[in-house]
Design an enzyme around this catalytic site. Sequence first.
Site, PDB file in Angstrom:
ATOM      1  N   ASP A 201      31.350  25.152  11.339  1.00  0.00           N
ATOM      2  CA  ASP A 201      32.557  24.528  11.808  1.00  0.00           C
ATOM      3  C   ASP A 201      32.836  23.507  10.770  1.00  0.00           C
ATOM      4  O   ASP A 201      32.256  22.394  10.621  1.00  0.00           O
ATOM      5  CB  ASP A 201      32.171  23.903  13.105  1.00  0.00           C
ATOM      6  N   GLN A 204      36.018  19.136  10.086  1.00  0.00           N
ATOM      7  CA  GLN A 204      35.773  17.714   9.342  1.00  0.00           C
ATOM      8  C   GLN A 204      35.129  17.631   7.995  1.00  0.00           C
ATOM      9  O   GLN A 204      34.974  16.542   7.780  1.00  0.00           O
ATOM     10  CB  GLN A 204      35.035  16.831  10.304  1.00  0.00           C
ATOM     11  N   CYS A 365      36.271  15.159  22.499  1.00  0.00           N
ATOM     12  CA  CYS A 365      35.956  16.598  22.599  1.00  0.00           C
ATOM     13  C   CYS A 365      34.286  16.565  22.383  1.00  0.00           C
ATOM     14  O   CYS A 365      33.845  17.942  21.929  1.00  0.00           O
ATOM     15  CB  CYS A 365      36.613  17.542  21.833  1.00  0.00           C
TER      16      CYS A 365
HETATM   17  N1  PMP Z   1      35.525  20.880  15.487  1.00  0.00           N
HETATM   18  C1  PMP Z   1      35.582  19.780  15.056  1.00  0.00           C
HETATM   19  C2  PMP Z   1      34.431  19.101  14.311  1.00  0.00           C
HETATM   20  C3  PMP Z   1      36.629  19.075  15.259  1.00  0.00           C
HETATM   21  O1  PMP Z   1      36.677  17.925  14.744  1.00  0.00           O
HETATM   22  C4  PMP Z   1      37.693  19.801  15.575  1.00  0.00           C
HETATM   23  C5  PMP Z   1      39.250  19.242  15.801  1.00  0.00           C
HETATM   24  N2  PMP Z   1      39.091  17.811  16.391  1.00  0.00           N
HETATM   25  C6  PMP Z   1      37.769  21.065  16.149  1.00  0.00           C
HETATM   26  C7  PMP Z   1      36.518  21.760  15.883  1.00  0.00           C
HETATM   27  C8  PMP Z   1      38.738  22.203  16.794  1.00  0.00           C
HETATM   28  O2  PMP Z   1      39.966  21.856  15.978  1.00  0.00           O
HETATM   29  P1  PMP Z   1      41.250  22.439  16.456  1.00  0.00           P
HETATM   30  O3  PMP Z   1      41.640  21.774  17.536  1.00  0.00           O
HETATM   31  O4  PMP Z   1      42.289  22.115  15.141  1.00  0.00           O
HETATM   32  O5  PMP Z   1      40.896  24.039  16.772  1.00  0.00           O
END
Ligand code: PMP
Length: 407
Positions: A201, A204, A365
């Site tokens: 992922d 960031q 989140c």
């Molecule tokens: N993974 C990480 C580490 C994030 O910071 C985020 C966004 N806050 C996401 C996944 C999800 O990204 P998105 O909402 O743009 O799909």
Amino acid sequence: MGRSITENIRKDFPILDTKVYGKDLIYLDNAATTQKPVAVLTAVEDYYKTCNSNVHRGVHLLSQQATAAYEEARHKVGQFLNAAFSHEVIFTKGTTDGINLVASSFGRKFLHVGDSILISAMEHHSNIVPWQMICEERGATLKVIPMDKNGVLQLDVLPALLDESVKLVSVTYVSNSLGTINPVREIISQAHAKNIPVMLDAAQAIQHLPIDVQELDIDFLAFSGHKIYGPTGIGVLYGKEKWLNLIPPYQGGGDMIKTVTFEKTIYNDLPYKFEAGTPDISGAIGLGAAIDYVNYISLDAIQEKEHDLLNYALEQMAEITSLKFIGKAEQRASVISFLIDGVHPYDLGELLDKQGIAIRTGHHCTEPIMDFFDIPGTCRASFAFYNTRSEVDLLVAGIKRAAAILI
Ligand code: PMP
């Protein structure tokens, strides 16, 4: 080396001139989304003004131009990641969409009863929930690499966790809550030694660190355009050709097929096999422009500036005695989570907002991280290269002022 970053750079970002409650905006919520330079805004507007049309299906000139611009954006992303082939770049809606694609497609093909997926203790919900959903469907389990109180993954237990039940490892490169940069090379090398593929992922990481997918030898990697100065609604899933050919399509519809009859459908080649329906054409073009812009500034110069802001902020904030940092990894991106003793993060965030300072408050989140530290949430300041030391000073003064009111 790119050009050195001076305050002049702020002119590229019109929104930075905004006033909130009559005060200059100080935007320190870059981990949630980054601001967009004029180059990106213009690219999106130009597309709609000059060649708006659907891609891959028109014989007419506008459609050919739109297709060329869309595919050029894919090529730019491929080069930025140093992908071996442009068709390893799948346009998605964002990181969440990319992880759901892999969880669903890889999971349906390779996950069976008794298997497991290995994630880490510092994942965003979007790198937890899709895996939970597919594990439940397939009778598999979710395993977690633990972390310590500094917000650092405990890799000493990784060899034991990587047992034969593990079919895929999916971890975040950089934690959005703690800023920790994870030792992904080590994780990838241990997993690969046992023939286990790895997904990153990179939501960031993409805006802070140079990423070379071939050098990392990563199998899948997802990121969102909006975190790297591009538009919302567009993202990228990189997958090694081998894996993208092995896993089934995620969604069915137009563009992802070669032929369709009521009896049988032949799927399209990569990358179209994973891009059902009309894509976010302007978003992809905007993302291409964002990548051009980042290349022009250079990730080296971005890193240098962000490190300076991070270290300066850590130093200044450490002087506030009631302030506690959450996450103390040595390797970290320009993200700082903190709490003020006796103050709810939301109350501090609200008072800062009234001073024009935009930070994030809450669980970001990442509820399991908050549970781990036994806190309701944090205040998070996250810096981009267009921020300045004087904005950090105003943040620190703002925190002191708010703390004086709230404590
Ligand atoms: N993974 C990480 C580490 C994030 O910071 C985020 C966004 N806050 C996401 C996944 C999800 O990204 P998105 O909402 O743009 O799909």
